[in-house]
Design a protein around this motif. Structure first.
Motif, PDB file in Angstrom:
ATOM      1  N   TRP A  21       0.833  -1.029  -0.103  1.00 62.99           N
ATOM      2  CA  TRP A  21      -0.080  -0.233   0.004  1.00 62.99           C
ATOM      3  C   TRP A  21       0.831   1.257  -0.142  1.00 62.99           C
ATOM      4  N   GLU A  22       0.849   2.063  -1.218  1.00 56.74           N
ATOM      5  CA  GLU A  22       1.633   3.309  -1.108  1.00 56.74           C
ATOM      6  C   GLU A  22       0.807   4.429  -0.361  1.00 56.74           C
ATOM      7  N   PHE A  23       0.231   4.531   0.696  1.00 58.32           N
ATOM      8  CA  PHE A  23      -0.584   5.545   1.383  1.00 58.32           C
ATOM      9  C   PHE A  23       0.305   6.422   1.994  1.00 58.32           C
ATOM     10  N   SER A  24       0.442   7.699   1.234  1.00 56.84           N
ATOM     11  CA  SER A  24       1.173   8.596   1.856  1.00 56.84           C
ATOM     12  C   SER A  24       0.906   9.943   1.359  1.00 56.84           C
ATOM     13  N   MET A  25       1.447  11.148   2.126  1.00 60.71           N
ATOM     14  CA  MET A  25       1.088  12.315   1.698  1.00 60.71           C
ATOM     15  C   MET A  25       2.392  13.336   2.460  1.00 60.71           C
ATOM     16  N   THR A  26       2.736  14.128   1.780  1.00 63.90           N
ATOM     17  CA  THR A  26       4.091  14.615   2.037  1.00 63.90           C
ATOM     18  C   THR A  26       3.605  15.920   3.053  1.00 63.90           C
ATOM     19  N   PRO A  27       4.591  16.350   3.851  1.00 60.88           N
ATOM     20  CA  PRO A  27       4.305  17.460   4.699  1.00 60.88           C
ATOM     21  C   PRO A  27       3.747  18.768   3.971  1.00 60.88           C
ATOM     22  N   HIS A  28       4.527  18.956   3.051  1.00 63.77           N
ATOM     23  CA  HIS A  28       4.247  20.051   2.007  1.00 63.77           C
ATOM     24  C   HIS A  28       2.655  19.898   1.297  1.00 63.77           C
ATOM     25  N   GLU A  29       2.248  18.910   1.278  1.00 57.17           N
ATOM     26  CA  GLU A  29       0.827  18.503   0.549  1.00 57.17           C
ATOM     27  C   GLU A  29       0.054  18.829   1.905  1.00 57.17           C
ATOM     28  N   PHE A  30       0.462  18.239   2.938  1.00 54.05           N
ATOM     29  CA  PHE A  30      -0.706  18.297   3.913  1.00 54.05           C
ATOM     30  C   PHE A  30      -0.770  19.859   4.553  1.00 54.05           C
ATOM     31  N   TYR A  31       0.483  20.570   4.504  1.00 59.02           N
ATOM     32  CA  TYR A  31       0.290  21.960   4.928  1.00 59.02           C
ATOM     33  C   TYR A  31      -0.395  22.809   4.047  1.00 59.02           C
TER      34      TYR A  31
END
Length: 102
Positions: A21-31
């Protein structure tokens, strides 16, 4: 002590799916998506404020989040997006799982 539960074909299949599972979000995307502070991102990822600030720096002082950090942010994004849709019994298990195990 209770006997460990055995794994059937369904559970083995689920483990296999999860491991890829490639479930991820970068800090920049989240911010960029949520009006959060670096301190709130630090709480979500269980990191220090200085570590999170390092993720947003440029140059040789820049730090890079680990995959676990990306997964924490993706999971928090999912919860923020779908909180009302999660059935209460599932939400209770999910949010209070630590207390159930003890």
């Amino acid at each position: 002590m209770s006997k460990p539960r055995s794994l059937g074909a369904r559970e083995i299949h689920l483990i296999n799916l999860y491991s890829h599972w490639e479930f991820s979000m970068t800090p920049h995307e989240f911010y960029a998506k949520w009006a959060v502070s670096y301190e709130q991102i630090a709480v979500i990822c269980q990191r220090s404020d200085s570590t999170v600030r390092g993720w947003f720096q440029q140059g040789k002082l820049q730090r890079h989040p680990h995959f676990n950090d990306l997964r924490h942010l993706a999971l928090m994004d999912f919860l923020l997006e779908h909180f009302e849709q999660i059935p209460d019994p599932v939400l209770q298990i999910f949010l209070y799982a630590k207390h159930i195990r003890n």
